[in-house]
Design an enzyme around this catalytic site. Structure first.
Site, PDB file in Angstrom:
ATOM      1  N   ARG A  55       0.858  -1.412  -0.214  1.00 32.96           N
ATOM      2  CA  ARG A  55       0.108   0.030   0.001  1.00 32.96           C
ATOM      3  C   ARG A  55       0.750   1.426  -0.099  1.00 32.96           C
ATOM      4  O   ARG A  55       1.980   1.287   0.566  1.00 32.96           O
ATOM      5  CB  ARG A  55      -0.900   0.148   1.219  1.00 32.96           C
ATOM      6  CG  ARG A  55      -0.147   0.018   2.622  1.00 32.96           C
ATOM      7  CD  ARG A  55      -1.235   0.035   3.669  1.00 32.96           C
ATOM      8  NE  ARG A  55      -0.562  -0.068   4.767  1.00 32.96           N
ATOM      9  CZ  ARG A  55      -1.221  -0.055   5.955  1.00 32.96           C
ATOM     10  NH1 ARG A  55      -2.548  -0.275   6.150  1.00 32.96           N
ATOM     11  NH2 ARG A  55      -0.360  -0.158   7.314  1.00 32.96           N
ATOM     12  N   ASP A  57       0.768   5.521   1.123  1.00 31.86           N
ATOM     13  CA  ASP A  57      -0.284   6.405   1.716  1.00 31.86           C
ATOM     14  C   ASP A  57      -0.892   7.414   1.027  1.00 31.86           C
ATOM     15  O   ASP A  57      -0.513   7.576  -0.288  1.00 31.86           O
ATOM     16  CB  ASP A  57       0.567   7.081   2.810  1.00 31.86           C
ATOM     17  CG  ASP A  57       1.378   6.050   3.889  1.00 31.86           C
ATOM     18  OD1 ASP A  57       0.715   5.140   3.922  1.00 31.86           O
ATOM     19  OD2 ASP A  57       2.488   6.296   4.320  1.00 31.86           O
ATOM     20  N   TYR A 115      12.313   2.334  -3.495  1.00 32.21           N
ATOM     21  CA  TYR A 115      11.457   3.840  -3.267  1.00 32.21           C
ATOM     22  C   TYR A 115      12.488   4.872  -3.553  1.00 32.21           C
ATOM     23  O   TYR A 115      13.830   4.614  -3.615  1.00 32.21           O
ATOM     24  CB  TYR A 115      11.077   3.924  -1.911  1.00 32.21           C
ATOM     25  CG  TYR A 115       9.830   3.085  -1.478  1.00 32.21           C
ATOM     26  CD1 TYR A 115       8.600   3.320  -1.834  1.00 32.21           C
ATOM     27  CD2 TYR A 115       9.861   1.797  -0.980  1.00 32.21           C
ATOM     28  CE1 TYR A 115       7.438   2.752  -1.111  1.00 32.21           C
ATOM     29  CE2 TYR A 115       8.808   0.985  -0.632  1.00 32.21           C
ATOM     30  CZ  TYR A 115       7.792   1.569  -0.876  1.00 32.21           C
ATOM     31  OH  TYR A 115       6.541   0.697  -0.483  1.00 32.21           O
ATOM     32  N   ARG A 203       9.608   7.220   4.802  1.00 32.51           N
ATOM     33  CA  ARG A 203       9.506   8.732   5.344  1.00 32.51           C
ATOM     34  C   ARG A 203      10.112   9.104   6.711  1.00 32.51           C
ATOM     35  O   ARG A 203      10.656  10.098   6.930  1.00 32.51           O
ATOM     36  CB  ARG A 203       8.262   9.144   5.247  1.00 32.51           C
ATOM     37  CG  ARG A 203       7.292   8.882   3.999  1.00 32.51           C
ATOM     38  CD  ARG A 203       5.832   9.071   3.908  1.00 32.51           C
ATOM     39  NE  ARG A 203       5.520  10.302   4.754  1.00 32.51           N
ATOM     40  CZ  ARG A 203       4.337  10.239   5.338  1.00 32.51           C
ATOM     41  NH1 ARG A 203       3.322   9.301   5.340  1.00 32.51           N
ATOM     42  NH2 ARG A 203       4.015  11.403   6.132  1.00 32.51           N
TER      43      ARG A 203
END
Length: 250
Positions: A55, A57, A115, A203
């Site tokens: 998933r 965000d 990422y 993050r």
């Protein structure tokens, strides 16, 4: 009674996450999964439910999110990319469609992910990049950023960088690559690859590393935070809009 025809498909998607409450299906908001499942259901003329590699965000983007599903629909695989463009909004695109074996699962078959996080250095807000970068006024020290990134290479317990209150999962992850690069005069880009990531982990790491780069915490303190396993010590996460799911490896 005849045999029921079933085929198994893998799709690679790209999307701008600005207008959605993340990828996952939502009860009281719109997630990208809902949009994609509705489009697939219309295309194949049956209800489609997908598995996703992970998933993302609210506000997070993807260059290569991967989904998988089973269908008895007969739309040729080589026509799916073009056909889906008629059912999807412009900020969600199917890049690639492939036939896969019955045991393929976009989530559980994944071996690693990459990422990318983008930071833009600008004195005044750039309105065209506000949904796609974290905008800072001061350039962090690139050598300190990379020194912090070097610390997380290898296998570590990343409990300190998970989301507070997230569900119990395996917190030991193996990071293969963590690299900061400067793109031109104004952009910093962080690339990270690993065998898995905790909720908000990238993050939280970026937020802490930027504090190292700005001299707010030392490299030694960053090491201590990683070793502590205490989310409260890691500080504020970087905002979601700079984060991109770049590739999933199988």
């Amino acid at each position: 009674m005849g045999w029921l025809f079933v085929r198994y498909l893998k799709l690679t998607l790209a999307y701008d996450g600005s207008n959605y409450h993340g990828f996952q299906r939502q009860k009281n908001a719109v997630g990208i999964q809902q949009i994609v499942e509705k489009a697939l259901s219309n295309l194949f003329d049956e209800e489609i439910k997908v598995a996703a590699s992970g998933r993302t965000d609210t506000g997070v983007h993807a260059h290569a999110q991967v989904i998988s599903f089973a269908t008895s629909g007969t739309v040729p695989t080589d026509k799916i990319v073009q056909a889906m463009s008629s059912y999807l909004p412009e900020d969600i695109v199917v890049w690639k469609a492939e036939d896969v074996a019955a045991d393929f699962n976009a989530r559980y078959s994944a071996q690693a992910k990459r990422y990318v996080y983008r930071i833009l250095i600008t004195e005044t807000t750039n309105p065209f990049e506000r949904n796609y970068t974290w905008q800072l006024k001061k350039m962090p020290d690139l050598s300190l950023l990379q020194a912090a990134a070097d610390i997380i290479i290898g296998e570590h317990d990343f409990s300190a960088f998970r989301s507070a209150g997230s569900a119990p999962v395996k917190t030991i992850k193996n990071i293969y690559k963590a690299e900061w690069t400067r793109i031109g005069a104004q952009e910093l880009r962080f690339t990270i690859e690993g065998d898995g990531f905790l909720y908000h982990m990238v993050r939280n790491l970026v937020g802490a590393m930027v504090r190292v780069g700005n001299g707010k915490i030392t490299l030694e303190r960053f090491k201590e935070i990683l070793a502590s396993g205490d989310r409260r010590k890691a500080g504020t996460a970087a905002p979601p809009q700079g984060l991109y799911l770049d590739e999933v490896f199988y």
